[in-house]
Design a protein around this motif. Structure first.
Motif, PDB file in Angstrom:
ATOM      1  N   SER A 105       5.477  -5.798   2.717  1.00 25.19           N
ATOM      2  CA  SER A 105       4.503  -6.182   1.688  1.00 25.19           C
ATOM      3  C   SER A 105       3.507  -7.184   2.242  1.00 25.19           C
ATOM      4  O   SER A 105       2.295  -7.075   2.016  1.00 25.19           O
ATOM      5  CB  SER A 105       5.224  -6.785   0.476  1.00 25.19           C
ATOM      6  N   GLU A 106       4.013  -8.177   2.969  1.00 26.83           N
ATOM      7  CA  GLU A 106       3.122  -9.180   3.563  1.00 26.83           C
ATOM      8  C   GLU A 106       2.202  -8.551   4.600  1.00 26.83           C
ATOM      9  O   GLU A 106       1.041  -8.962   4.743  1.00 26.83           O
ATOM     10  CB  GLU A 106       3.945 -10.285   4.209  1.00 26.83           C
ATOM     11  N   ALA A 107       2.714  -7.576   5.344  1.00 25.65           N
ATOM     12  CA  ALA A 107       1.883  -6.898   6.331  1.00 25.65           C
ATOM     13  C   ALA A 107       0.721  -6.181   5.657  1.00 25.65           C
ATOM     14  O   ALA A 107      -0.430  -6.256   6.109  1.00 25.65           O
ATOM     15  CB  ALA A 107       2.726  -5.916   7.137  1.00 25.65           C
ATOM     16  N   ASN A 108       1.005  -5.494   4.555  1.00 22.25           N
ATOM     17  CA  ASN A 108      -0.061  -4.795   3.846  1.00 22.25           C
ATOM     18  C   ASN A 108      -1.016  -5.768   3.161  1.00 22.25           C
ATOM     19  O   ASN A 108      -2.228  -5.532   3.098  1.00 22.25           O
ATOM     20  CB  ASN A 108       0.546  -3.827   2.822  1.00 22.25           C
ATOM     21  N   GLU A 109      -0.477  -6.879   2.665  1.00 24.24           N
ATOM     22  CA  GLU A 109      -1.327  -7.910   2.078  1.00 24.24           C
ATOM     23  C   GLU A 109      -2.318  -8.427   3.123  1.00 24.24           C
ATOM     24  O   GLU A 109      -3.515  -8.583   2.865  1.00 24.24           O
ATOM     25  CB  GLU A 109      -0.453  -9.061   1.562  1.00 24.24           C
ATOM     26  N   GLY A 110      -1.808  -8.686   4.324  1.00 24.81           N
ATOM     27  CA  GLY A 110      -2.674  -9.163   5.396  1.00 24.81           C
ATOM     28  C   GLY A 110      -3.703  -8.135   5.810  1.00 24.81           C
ATOM     29  O   GLY A 110      -4.854  -8.479   6.128  1.00 24.81           O
ATOM     30  N   ALA A 111      -3.302  -6.864   5.822  1.00 27.20           N
ATOM     31  CA  ALA A 111      -4.236  -5.798   6.200  1.00 27.20           C
ATOM     32  C   ALA A 111      -5.398  -5.706   5.214  1.00 27.20           C
ATOM     33  O   ALA A 111      -6.553  -5.505   5.616  1.00 27.20           O
ATOM     34  CB  ALA A 111      -3.496  -4.469   6.280  1.00 27.20           C
ATOM     35  N   LEU A 112      -5.102  -5.858   3.929  1.00 26.85           N
ATOM     36  CA  LEU A 112      -6.162  -5.818   2.919  1.00 26.85           C
ATOM     37  C   LEU A 112      -7.125  -6.989   3.103  1.00 26.85           C
ATOM     38  O   LEU A 112      -8.353  -6.828   3.012  1.00 26.85           O
ATOM     39  CB  LEU A 112      -5.557  -5.849   1.518  1.00 26.85           C
ATOM     40  N   LYS A 113      -6.567  -8.176   3.359  1.00 26.29           N
ATOM     41  CA  LYS A 113      -7.413  -9.341   3.599  1.00 26.29           C
ATOM     42  C   LYS A 113      -8.251  -9.165   4.865  1.00 26.29           C
ATOM     43  O   LYS A 113      -9.433  -9.541   4.906  1.00 26.29           O
ATOM     44  CB  LYS A 113      -6.556 -10.599   3.710  1.00 26.29           C
ATOM     45  N   ALA A 114      -7.638  -8.594   5.895  1.00 25.85           N
ATOM     46  CA  ALA A 114      -8.362  -8.378   7.152  1.00 25.85           C
ATOM     47  C   ALA A 114      -9.547  -7.446   6.948  1.00 25.85           C
ATOM     48  O   ALA A 114     -10.637  -7.654   7.503  1.00 25.85           O
ATOM     49  CB  ALA A 114      -7.420  -7.817   8.209  1.00 25.85           C
TER      50      ALA A 114
END
Length: 393
Positions: A105-114
């Motif tokens: 979940s955190e990985a996908n959260e970071g990807a969206l922010k990126a």
């Protein structure tokens, strides 16, 4: 009679999981054992996490050695494990820059922010995402916002604005949603929670083409389908369609909580800057020790070759079940990420498999998922088929 350990746990935990009445104690190879000594053949692998199975001595020893040295430091200081794990992860994933998280979940959260930061830096004015129906990307606010199941989003609305959902494997439905505000398209090359739905070659290539023609980023979520499960280190490699941002977790640490999002150098040049993102525990020495050792074991023990050797046998045995048992509609999936679609409630099937000493996982679309550790052999497949057949009789 309810196991006392289960009763104690239920009395003290917030009830957010539909747990089965089994209290597990330890694992060994392909098997886990409950507190009463009963053995279960594991075709779930903790939701595709324990690719190397349970009790891998080499991995355990590496983790124990790191615990005796240091297992947490501030990210303001460099630790060689972090850099080495990043180098190895980029090498096998085809990416250039990586950020370590604690979960998928955190990985996908970071990807969206990126992706949003990329658009902001380039001053494109883009902020919208296109995601897929039946997708699952996590339960944080950003990741649940791009998850294509109303049941996950509705209790928490309003969620992240600017998200549209296209039909998986339907390029026209994606094209219809693209506009000058589209920032990124996010998809799983092989949907897990959504029912074991594999992207077509045409769809993957079409998404890449749409992104290239419209200056949109392509994000592949390989939290579940990545790390060898489909016969290549990451599923995108089997298609030959490289994303701009790749997310991963689960099997990269074989059970140690670790995730990551990675990107190409072209994206990194315009993406996150110091202060934009962080994770107190992300990239800690213990987690990175796990990542390094898991990759080492995968390559030395030729896990990919083994997956490609044993997968056809699993597919054949599942196909035989489909032909033999009337309540099974079809098999679908790739490699060691397989599903059987049923015409009866799979919740009942799951209860029966547990009684037979077999662990599997349910998915959307009345599907049972088979996500075994990647070390399984044909004898384990035969044992699974025997137990499943008894559960369905």
């Amino acid at each position: 009679m309810v196991n006392s350990k289960i009763k104690a746990g239920e009395e003290n935990l917030l009830h957010v999981y539909n747990r089965f009445p089994v209290a597990l104690d330890y694992g060994d190879g392909m098997y886990v054992y409950d507190t009463e000594g009963r053995r279960y053949l594991d075709f779930a692998a903790g939701f595709a996490v324990t690719g190397l199975g349970y009790g891998n001595k080499e991995l355990n020893d590496a983790l124990k050695g790191q615990i005796d040295k240091i297992y947490h430091i501030s990210n303001l200081y460099y630790h060689e494990n972090c850099g080495e794990a990043a180098k190895e992860l980029n090498r096998i994933s085809g990416m250039d820059r990586v950020f370590f998280t604690n979960s998928g979940s955190e990985a996908n959260e970071g990807a969206l922010k990126a992706a949003r930061r990329y658009a902001y830096t380039k001053n494109t004015g883009r902020y919208e995402f296109i995601a897929m129906e039946n997708s699952f990307h996590g339960r944080s606010f950003g990741s649940v916002s791009v998850t294509g199941h109303n049941s996950y989003r509705e209790p928490f609305e309003p969620v992240l604005p600017g998200v549209k959902f296209a039909e998986f494997n339907n390029l026209d439905s994606v094209k219809a949603l693209v506009n000058d505000k589209t920032c990124a398209i996010i998809l799983e090359p092989l949907q897990g929670e959504g029912g074991i739905n594999l992207a077509t070659q045409e769809f993957m290539e079409g998404i890449r083409e749409i992104c290239d023609e419209n200056e949109i980023l392509m994000i592949c979520d390989e939290v579940q389908c990545g790390m060898g499960r489909t016969g290549t280190m990451f599923t995108w490699q089997g298609f030959g369609v490289k994303p701009d941002i790749l997310t991963m977790a689960k099997a990269i640490g074989n059970g140690i909580p670790v995730g990551a999002f990675a990107m190409t150098e072209a994206v990194a040049a315009y993406s996150l800057r110091p202060g934009d993102h962080g994770a107190t525990y992300g990239g800690n020495p213990l987690a990175c020790t796990a990542v390094k050792k898991v990759i080492e074991i995968f390559e030395r023990d030729q896990i990919l070759e083994h997956v490609n050797q044993v997968s056809p046998y699993l597919e054949r045995r599942l196909d035989e079940l489909t032909e033999k048992i009337g309540c099974i509609v079809r098999r679908k999936g790739k490699g060691l990420m397989q599903g059987l679609e049923f015409n009866i409630p799979v919740s009942e099937v799951n209860k029966r498999t547990i009684q037979e000493g077999l662990l599997v996982i349910q998915a959307e679309g009345n599907v049972i998922r088979f996500l075994p550790p990647l070390i399984l052999e044909e004898k384990h497949i035969d044992e699974m088929v025997e137990k499943l057949t008894k559960a369905l009789s």
